[in-house]
Design an enzyme around this catalytic site. Structure first.
Site, mmCIF file in Angstrom:
data_model
loop_
_atom_site.group_PDB
_atom_site.id
_atom_site.type_symbol
_atom_site.label_atom_id
_atom_site.label_comp_id
_atom_site.label_asym_id
_atom_site.label_seq_id
_atom_site.Cartn_x
_atom_site.Cartn_y
_atom_site.Cartn_z
ATOM 1 N N SER A 54 0.146 -50.424 -18.411
ATOM 2 C CA SER A 54 -0.053 -51.061 -19.716
ATOM 3 C C SER A 54 -0.873 -50.159 -20.625
ATOM 4 O O SER A 54 -0.583 -50.009 -21.812
ATOM 5 C CB SER A 54 -0.787 -52.398 -19.563
ATOM 6 O OG SER A 54 -0.023 -53.304 -18.815
ATOM 7 N N GLY B 248 -2.795 -54.070 -32.689
ATOM 8 C CA GLY B 248 -3.171 -55.411 -33.121
ATOM 9 C C GLY B 248 -2.063 -56.101 -33.874
ATOM 10 O O GLY B 248 -1.944 -55.958 -35.097
ATOM 11 N N ARG C 97 8.721 -52.157 -24.528
ATOM 12 C CA ARG C 97 9.518 -52.947 -23.577
ATOM 13 C C ARG C 97 10.439 -52.054 -22.755
ATOM 14 O O ARG C 97 10.710 -52.340 -21.584
ATOM 15 C CB ARG C 97 10.365 -53.969 -24.337
ATOM 16 C CG ARG C 97 9.550 -55.094 -24.905
ATOM 17 C CD ARG C 97 10.340 -55.867 -25.941
ATOM 18 N NE ARG C 97 9.477 -56.891 -26.533
ATOM 19 C CZ ARG C 97 9.806 -57.599 -27.597
ATOM 20 N NH1 ARG C 97 10.978 -57.411 -28.191
ATOM 21 N NH2 ARG C 97 8.982 -58.507 -28.068
ATOM 22 N N ARG D 87 4.051 -54.814 12.223
ATOM 23 C CA ARG D 87 3.387 -56.060 12.580
ATOM 24 C C ARG D 87 4.111 -56.690 13.771
ATOM 25 O O ARG D 87 5.298 -57.035 13.675
ATOM 26 C CB ARG D 87 3.414 -57.005 11.376
ATOM 27 C CG ARG D 87 2.866 -58.379 11.655
ATOM 28 C CD ARG D 87 1.378 -58.359 11.803
ATOM 29 N NE ARG D 87 0.838 -59.712 11.942
ATOM 30 C CZ ARG D 87 -0.441 -59.970 12.207
ATOM 31 N NH1 ARG D 87 -1.292 -58.969 12.365
ATOM 32 N NH2 ARG D 87 -0.860 -61.195 12.324
ATOM 33 N N GLU E 114 4.848 -58.926 -24.262
ATOM 34 C CA GLU E 114 5.924 -58.092 -24.823
ATOM 35 C C GLU E 114 7.239 -58.857 -24.892
ATOM 36 O O GLU E 114 8.293 -58.353 -24.530
ATOM 37 C CB GLU E 114 6.106 -56.823 -23.977
ATOM 38 C CG GLU E 114 4.897 -55.933 -24.001
ATOM 39 C CD GLU E 114 4.899 -54.979 -25.176
ATOM 40 O OE1 GLU E 114 5.833 -55.047 -26.002
ATOM 41 O OE2 GLU E 114 3.966 -54.162 -25.260
ATOM 42 N N THR F 108 8.081 -62.925 -24.024
ATOM 43 C CA THR F 108 8.120 -63.637 -22.748
ATOM 44 C C THR F 108 9.541 -63.598 -22.210
ATOM 45 O O THR F 108 10.507 -63.345 -22.945
ATOM 46 C CB THR F 108 7.712 -65.111 -22.929
ATOM 47 O OG1 THR F 108 8.715 -65.744 -23.732
ATOM 48 C CG2 THR F 108 6.347 -65.244 -23.609
#
Lengths: 397, 258, 322
Positions: A100, A139, A257, A282, A377, A379
């Protein structure tokens, strides 16, 4: 570290490598090494402490990660968009917060200066931003205007010697550590989205305050802030001369995006890699849990979706390099790949059982991060509506 | 930096190998004498990266000079050479041919090329992490009649003299030699840089000369390459400090190593 | 071929550890073809223990004395070997740091193929056959070296066998040589630590230690072995700067084959396993019972190393009667 897994070598089931140029692979491998050497050792602690590892900024700048797809004449690397996407993929393999940071610096701060700035602005700001000497934030979003940015109420009023800005911005990545911001404000009537213009606003001006948004359960290794502008005076040349209307910030978002769609693939690859390694090592009921059908189904599903996501962003990148990429194609990729990454992270965390909730493993951190990426960015739902409009010609929002 | 260093125009060759990534799983190929390269990721030999870094740092500190990376291998090494160019090396030479299992035969090919290059330093990694031959660099030095220090873990160059240290059992050996010289580099010498993204783009424009070479007769034959014997499955002795007595017993009476 | 020359290593008038093992390897090789074994020792003065070399397998002990041999002087050794090389089918050295420096120099001077870091050497028809780990022990390579061969034998690969012969002493002349590498000496660290590659016992730590200062726990365990143990480390902690790189065991570090190897808080990444899998006995202590290290360990303890290691240190001390 995590369960003694071997070094990360990516996920490449369809020989994607053969579709990449040597330079693209070299870029990918370089960023991957950087993430291994510098980000992976600290990301767990940063996440727990809720701290962005700003000590990594100079190293990122030295590699040339910021605005890497912008031209060399402005101090950038001049990469194509596929290589740029691969950078985002590898950064997000480490952490969505770090990706980001790079997305904001490159796509939301450097890109608008490049696309809408004057030659003087480009020559002054871009080399400093590429070098990490100036850190930017973007902004646009406001407390009451998220998915509907056209309604923003931040204003810019022209004075004799410049502009006066007033307003509040919210969910601003990098906000509290940025030295400069790109502020989107209306220069005309408050209902006139066409009057939206971009301004380059240093954050140390009187009247400009930023405060961290506390209590995040996601993107904890990234700063998210609220910006307040109260009678902030900027000179005439602070305006981005070629910006005009809501289209300008949306063009920036398309750039970001695009990188996010690649980033989602990286996060999903990290989770798959961890899940595969954990399943092999595991032992439960005297055999590796990889020997159980339910875990194999999980892994098969993850690999399938990752492979589809990889092919999707690669073609998207080739279209972007050709200059034919459309915003709705980006919407499809962002929508699909982040949803895919969310699913992979959740399934990987489940496969890891109780260990999966520990910070020592990566999947739950990715899972929590990706909830933000799903939401920001545009939804997931907004991208559905954008595609719906593209298909039917009818806006449903 | 001293006046002296600024004045020196260093010319440095770095010899580079391309090897399987150290994390790669090794599978023996159908020939039974080589690995199966399918699906194996190849990288620059890690020790060669210390040599690259040393060369770049020395020329950087000298303020003038040239770094040349040399690879003797098949065509795939060109990608590795370009990685070096992306890291900042000025030009590359691909000695196009097929190295043999005989280090001396290979060293002759390199020595023949390097002999008239006018290099102040010729740098190698101390070994390549595939065949662990640990000989090519030293042999090149012997063939060229140059001083050679191997497996160096520190290096300074001043006044035409290289001062090095190398790890030996129980200590650190200190040595000097006059330039021109051949050095082979160990871990600890430096931290290799990553290629920058700008460097990757710039690498495309740097010269990469292809020189076909023929290698002489090999006096080494690879008879076989095999997987090491598997270790027998071990035994869990329990949990926590309570298991320590059982371990002491096992080490004393069973393994007889205590 | 049959006749073998061993170039032994000395430091300050003392033969290096591994000399007898090298002579054993040479003896077995020579005996295959009914040849002889000569041991060459290059030194500045007297060397202790030369009279034991016959019993270790040498038919003749050749001493080359020259002031230039006060420190390692490869050019002088190469010139000496070159002057006496006629009649030998193979030249053997120990694959120590010095031996690995010397072997390729000898090979280049003799125009001979060179087998490095070999774990077994034998005659195969007219060739010398060597077996050696490659890919850091992930594979084993067998090579035939034709003609005269130079072979660096891993010190740990052979166990010294007394041959019961007495070796004849003979001085050889050191020809004039040009010294190009000037070794001024060996600095030993203030805290005399054993090299991981040489130690009989290695106590290795990994990321599970949590903090560099916890290496103290491992040093205490190593100390309990009374000077025959060294502290090793995984790549992760070396890269993190917790311990100097000389301690690193694994593919880009050292390959070790001690009698006893403790892997403590080491997960067992493939690169690490490559460097220690030939240890005779491996003990793993890790809080994660699924750590891959347990797959190669002979004995495993699952648990908190901060609890297990001090208990183990006390138990080793007790067992050693300290």
């Amino acid at each position: 570290m995590a369960g003694g897994s071997a070094a990360y070598t990516g996920v490449d089931f369809y020989d994607m490598d053969s579709l990449l140029s040597e330079e693209e692979r070299a870029v990918r491998d370089t960023v991957r090494s950087w993430v291994d050497d510098h980000l992976m050792p600290v990301i767990g602690d940063c996440y727990i402490e809720g701290r962005f590892p700003k000590e990594l900024i100079p190293g990122m700048a030295e590699l040339g990660l910021f605005g890497a797809n912008l031209p060399e004449e402005y101090g950038c690397a001049g990469l194509n968009n596929v290589a740029y996407g691969l950078i985002m993929q590898e950064l997000e393999r480490g952490d969505s917060g770090i990706r980001s940071f790079a997305s904001v610096q490159g796509a939301l701060v450097m890109y608008p200066v490049y696309a809408f700035g004057s030659e003087e602005q480009k020559k002054y700001w871009l080399p400093k931003m590429a070098a990490g000497e100036e850190i930017g934030c973007f902004g646009l979003t406001e407390p009451d205007f998220g998915s509907n940015p056209g309604g923003l109420i931040t204003t810019a009023r022209e004075t004799a010697d410049g502009w006066v800005l007033n307003g509040t911005k919210m969910w601003i990545t990098n906000g509290s550590q940025a030295t400069v911001s790109i502020i989107w404000a209306k220069t005309g009537d408050i209902d006139d989205a066409k009057s939206i213009r971009g301004f380059i606003v240093p954050t140390n001006l009187p009247g400009f305050t930023a405060k961290d948004q506390k209590g995040k359960l996601s993107l904890r290794a990234s700063d998210t802030s609220e910006l307040h502008l109260q009678d902030v005076h900027v000179p005439k040349d602070a305006i981005l001369p070629l910006s005009g209307g809501l289209k300008s910030p949306l063009m920036c978002l398309t750039q970001a995006r695009y990188g996010i769609a690649w980033g989602g693939v990286g996060a999903a690859m990290a989770c798959f890699d961890e899940a595969r390694s954990y399943a092999a090592n595991r032992i439960m009921f005297d055999k590796p849990i990889a020997a159980t059908q339910i875990q194999q189904e999980r892994l098969a599903e993850m690999l399938t979706e990752i492979t589809k996501g990889q092919l999707l962003v690669l073609q998207l990148g080739r279209l972007k390099d050709k200059g034919t990429m459309t915003p709705s194609q980006v919407s499809l990729a962002k929508r699909n790949n982040i949803n895919m990454a969310c699913e992979c992270a959740r399934e990987a965390r489940r496969l890891l059982g109780g260990n999966g909730i520990l910070i020592e493993y990566h999947s739950m951190r990715h899972m929590a991060n990706l909830e933000s990426v799903y939401t920001y960015e545009g939804t997931h739902d907004m991208h559905s509506l954008i595609l719906g409009q593209e298909i039917t010609g009818i806006a449903a929002y | 930096m001293t006046y002296f260093r600024k004045r020196i125009d260093m010319k440095i060759a770095i010899c580079l190998r391309r090897v399987p990534d150290t994390t790669a799983k090794i599978v023996i190929g159908p020939s039974g004498v080589a690995i199966d390269e399918a699906g194996v990721k190849f990288v620059p030999n890690p020790y060669d990266e210390y040599a690259l870094e040393a060369g770049l740092a020395l020329v950087g500190a000298a303020g003038a000079g040239e770094t040349v990376v040399v690879g003797f291998a098949g065509d795939s090494v060109q990608e590795t050479l370009r990685t070096a160019l992306a890291m900042g090396v000025d030009r590359a030479v691909h000695l196009q041919g097929t190295p043999t299992a005989d280090g001396l035969a290979n060293a002759r090919v390199l020595a023949d090329h390097l002999r008239d290059g006018g290099y102040d330093l010729i740098l190698f990694g101390k070994l390549a992490v595939d065949d662990y031959g640990q000989q090519t660099g030293v042999m090149v030095a012997e063939l060229l009649g140059l001083p050679c220090a191997t497996a160096i873990s520190s290096l300074s160059v001043d006044g035409g003299v290289a001062t090095v240290t190398r790890e030996v059992e129980g200590g650190v050996e200190n040595a000097t030699c006059a330039l021109p010289a051949v050095l082979t580099c160990d871990k600890g010498l430096n931290t290799p840089r990553l290629p920058s993204l700008k460097g990757i783009m710039a690498a495309k424009k740097k010269p990469l000369d292809i020189v076909p070479v023929t290698v002489g007769e090999s006096r080494v034959t690879v008879v076989s390459l095999a997987m090491p014997p598997e270790r027998a499955a071990g035994r869990m002795l329990g949990e926590g400090a309570a298991a320590v007595p059982a371990l002491i017993t096992a080490l004393t009476t069973e393994a007889k190593v205590l | 071929m049959a006749n073998i020359l061993c170039v032994l290593e000395q430091r300050g008038g003392t033969l290096r550890k591994g000399s007898a093992e090298l002579l054993t390897a040479a003896r077995q090789l020579a005996d295959q073809g009914g040849g002889t074994v000569d041991a060459l020792v290059c030194a500045a003065g007297d060397v202790a223990g030369l009279d034991t070399l016959g019993a270790a397998g040498a038919d003749r002990v050749l001493t080359a004395t020259h002031a230039g041999f006060a420190h390692y002087a490869p050019e002088g050794i190469v010139a000496t070997v070159h002057s006496i090389a006629a009649g030998y089918g193979a030249v053997l050295v120990s694959a120590t740091a010095t031996g690995k420096d010397l072997a390729p120099r000898l090979a280049a001077a003799l125009g001979a193929p060179c087998g490095m870091d070999v774990t077994a050497v034998s005659a195969s028809g007219d060739a010398i056959r060597v077996v050696r780990p490659v890919y850091a022990g992930k594979a084993i390579q067998t090579l035939d070296l034709s003609g005269v061969a130079v072979v660096a034998v891993r010190p740990s690969a052979y166990t010294a066998v007394a041959a019961g012969k007495a070796g004849a002493m003979e001085a050889v002349t050191v020809p004039a040589f040009t010294q190009r590498l000037n070794v001024s000496g060996i600095s030993t660290p203030e805290k005399a630590t054993l090299d991981v590659a040489e130690a009989r016992v290695v106590v290795a730590g990994g990321r599970g230690l949590g903090d560099p200062q916890h290496f103290g726990l491992l040093e205490e365990l190593a100390a309990a072995f009374g000077g025959e143990a060294a502290v090793g480390a995984s790549r992760a902690v070396v890269d993190a700067g917790w311990i100097e790189h000389g301690a690193q065991v694994g593919q880009t570090g050292k390959t070790v084959a001690p009698d006893l190897y403790f892997a403590i808080g080491v997960s067992g990444a493939i690169q690490h396993l490559a460097g220690m899998r030939t240890a005779r006995t491996i003990v793993a202590i890790n809080r994660d019972k699924d750590a891959p290290i347990f797959k190669v360990a002979d004995f495993g303890i699952v648990g908190d190393l901060f609890e297990v290691v001090p208990a183990l240190t006390a138990a080793v001390k007790a067992a050693k009667g300290q």
